[in-house]
Design a protein around this motif. Structure first.
Motif, short mmCIF file in Angstrom:
data_model
loop_
_atom_site.label_atom_id
_atom_site.label_comp_id
_atom_site.label_asym_id
_atom_site.label_seq_id
_atom_site.Cartn_x
_atom_site.Cartn_y
_atom_site.Cartn_z
N ALA A 192 -11.86 2.49 25.84
CA ALA A 192 -11.89 3.92 26.15
C ALA A 192 -10.52 4.43 26.57
CB ALA A 192 -12.91 4.19 27.26
N SER A 193 -9.82 3.66 27.42
CA SER A 193 -8.51 4.12 27.90
C SER A 193 -7.50 4.21 26.76
CB SER A 193 -7.99 3.19 29.00
OG SER A 193 -7.81 1.87 28.51
N ASN A 194 -7.57 3.27 25.82
CA ASN A 194 -6.67 3.34 24.65
C ASN A 194 -6.96 4.59 23.81
OD1 ASN A 194 -5.39 0.98 25.33
ND2 ASN A 194 -6.54 -0.30 23.91
N LEU A 195 -8.25 4.89 23.64
CA LEU A 195 -8.63 6.08 22.86
C LEU A 195 -8.17 7.35 23.57
CD1 LEU A 195 -10.17 7.37 20.49
CD2 LEU A 195 -12.24 7.26 21.91
N TRP A 196 -8.34 7.38 24.89
CA TRP A 196 -7.92 8.57 25.65
C TRP A 196 -6.42 8.75 25.59
CZ3 TRP A 196 -11.19 7.21 30.62
CH2 TRP A 196 -12.54 7.39 30.32
N LEU A 197 -5.68 7.66 25.55
CA LEU A 197 -4.22 7.75 25.50
C LEU A 197 -3.75 8.35 24.18
CD1 LEU A 197 -1.57 6.99 27.01
CD2 LEU A 197 -1.61 4.85 25.74
#
Length: 225
Positions: free
Chosen positions: A36-41
């Protein structure tokens, strides 16, 4: 009691992780939110938050009724998110993602292992180990079995500790301290967290045939300690 943590995306949700816990358990629940954090970045507009769902045999339950600490609970037990980024790695990840879209149309392209797959393979896990009593020179007094699958624990307990590593609360804190100051403390160690026994038929010193169950002979699960 099943716990799911999901990323909300319009009406649909994307499963990020799940845990099965007993009602008597006490401590922190750790979920790996790297996906999720990679996608949000890369796509901040898709950051629509997280949704925590708790289910038991009777269906969905509220987190409060399940014993989870929420915003109204003690301050020192509030849930938190640990995020670590390196600018150069983020750029490389974005570039590889762009090239990966072009390679999908190639007939010679091969499926690539994701960073999460690599971390899971190299992380703390149970490994195969078969012990032969003959190789140990014990065949003269052990009648059966001839050997057994003992397994062993091996792998990195590196930051961040993912949920499949079965890390203790102490190991999580030690990993954070090691990340901040590697010279102060070492990383946690990969060690057995669950063991079970095996039954052995053998001759004792008086040549009597004995059947005995030896405890803690087989590794059932590994974790970071």
């Amino acid at each position: 009691l099943f716990m799911y943590i999901q990323q909300i995306k319009e009406i649909k949700v994307m499963l990020l992780g799940q845990r099965t816990v007993w009602a008597s358990e006490d401590g922190w629940l750790v979920f790996d939110l790297t996906t999720a954090s990679n996608l949000w970045l890369v796509k901040p507009e898709q950051n629509l938050g997280l949704h925590l769902l708790v289910e038991d045999s009777h269906g969905s339950r509220s987190p409060e009724l399940s014993g989870l600490v929420t915003g109204s609970g003690p301050r020192n037990k509030q849930p938190f998110l640990v995020v670590f980024f390196k600018a150069n790695e983020v750029r490389l990840r974005s570039i590889r993602s762009a090239h990966g879209q072009k390679r999908r149309h190639s007939k010679h392209s091969k499926p690539q292992r994701t960073s999460q797959d690599v971390m899971k393979a190299e992380g703390c896990n149970r490994r195969e180990l078969y012990v032969s009593f003959k190789d140990l020179g014990w065949q003269d007094w052990i009648i059966a079995p001839e050997g057994y699958s003992a397994y062993y624990c091996e792998g990195e307990c590196a930051f961040p500790l993912n949920s499949y590593m079965n890390a203790t609360n102490h190991a999580i804190v030690q990993t954070l301290v090691h990340f901040i100051n590697p010279d102060l403390v070492p990383k946690p160690c990969c060690a057995p967290t669950q063991l079970h026994g095996i039954s052995v038929l053998y001759f004792d010193d008086s040549s009597n045939v004995i059947l005995k169950k030896y405890r803690n002979m087989v590794v059932r699960a590994c974790g970071c300690h």
